[in-house]
Design an enzyme around this catalytic site. Sequence first.
Site: not given
Ligand code: UD1
Ligand code: CA
Length: 476
Positions: A111, A394, A148, A448, A17
Amino acid sequence: MSDKPVVLILAAGLGTRMKSHKAKVLHHVAGRPLIVWVVESAREAGAGRVVAILGHQHEEVRAVLDARYGQGVIGVALQTKQKGTGHAVLSALPALEDEPDDRIVVILTGDAPLLRPTRVAELAEACRRTASGMALLSTCPTREVAYGRLVRDDSGMLLRIVEHADATESERAIDEMNAGFYAVRLGHLRSDVASLDADNTQGEFYLTDLAARAAERGGAAVIDAPFEEVSGINDRIDLAEVAAVAQQRINRALMRSGVTIVAPAQTFVDADTGPFGRDVWIGPGVHLRGKTQLADGARIDVGCILIDTSVAENAHIKPHSVLEDAVIGPHAHIGPFAHCRPGTRVDRDAALGNFVETRNTHLMAGARADHHAYLGDASIGANANVGAGTITCNSDGFSEYKTVIESGAFIGSDSQLVAPVTVGRNAYVAAGTTVTRDVPRSSLALSRVKQVDVEGWADRFREAQGKRSKRQEPSG
Ligand code: UD1
Ligand code: CA
């Protein structure tokens, strides 16, 4: 072995996004990549080891971490395919092979840069105390988010976390949500993460399913945190909002330490700037970036931009000046509208005025260039005076050459100094001179053309022009 927690940072996602060519965690807030904010929180909270879980652009992210902390100081685990947060943690477990089962592992999202170090420590401590070996942060969001939901039983124990995508209507009505930060004993992490399935709407391995495992051991400890502190960045609107909060924190800390900020909402100070002394004064619209530092009584006036610049005691940077990689001495005056490019050094009591541009130039104590000048690759001695419109020539387009103006010299207005060239101590250069060879000390250089006065010429000229214009007047 130490009982400091290990910190894992979830940072493998692309951040779709953001609509960016750059991995989300490399976007900046107050001059720092997001992931650096999170690493800083972890380190300030006393983490023993920090391991970043990387996927998208892992080489770029690793390079940023290595450059800042030293090669390999921040560990890296690769998650080549993003199959969910649970899978991400699973990918990091081999990196923790030599850690004992009772080690506390804090899991942070890469993030969310505003999490306070004290909160990280609090999370680890809550995990240490609870029988279930798990603690997490909850939050009550102040706007609509797809987080969540925390499902508790009648006694208040956390039963499980249900993801927004999987939640029923009534579960979505729960306003206590998962902030995405956890602390888990490594032994539990090892067994629970290995047994996750992807049996959900998103087909992902959810780290959040660990909450249900902890319920079998008496329930995870839950710590409530303000939404502002835990809210993560998903798009560029979030990025701007989080940056505004970060800036407010930075500016308030500065004001508490004795810095006057006239208009905090219009003052942009990078997180890694400083130190700043007492009675520093910062006007509206100022940007302080990189490794900029300001000593006691420094005054940075309206609309200035300072990058990697140090300003000594009581120096005054007047409005709308731009300084990069410059060192400004005590009581010096710069601007208004000056442009100090990299390698500018201005010593005590020296001054650069309106529309003066400098690069790789050293102005020694008490020297001045008050108006309209370009000074490049120059050394300007103590108390020398550089007149308006002076240019150091220069460069010949291939190489750069040095101009030396020795102490006490006076460069008349509109002079060109064709480098390499030296103007000796206390010498004068007459206005309008093109200096092409060294000027001996205490002498006058004058190049000059001699002035000629043609008597009566102006009157004759006007008369002739007047007759002509009458002849050309349209008739009728
Ligand atoms: C996640 C939580 C959710 C919570 C929310 C808060 C899960 C399943 N859900 O959702 O309950 O309310 O964060 O912000 O965890 N990432 C990886 N590898 C992956 C997937 C994600 O490293 O395979 C990292 C992403 O880069 C990110 C973080 O994990 O930094 C969270 O992933 P994201 O997909 O944003 O989770 P949410 O759907 O926001
Ligand atoms: Ca997130």
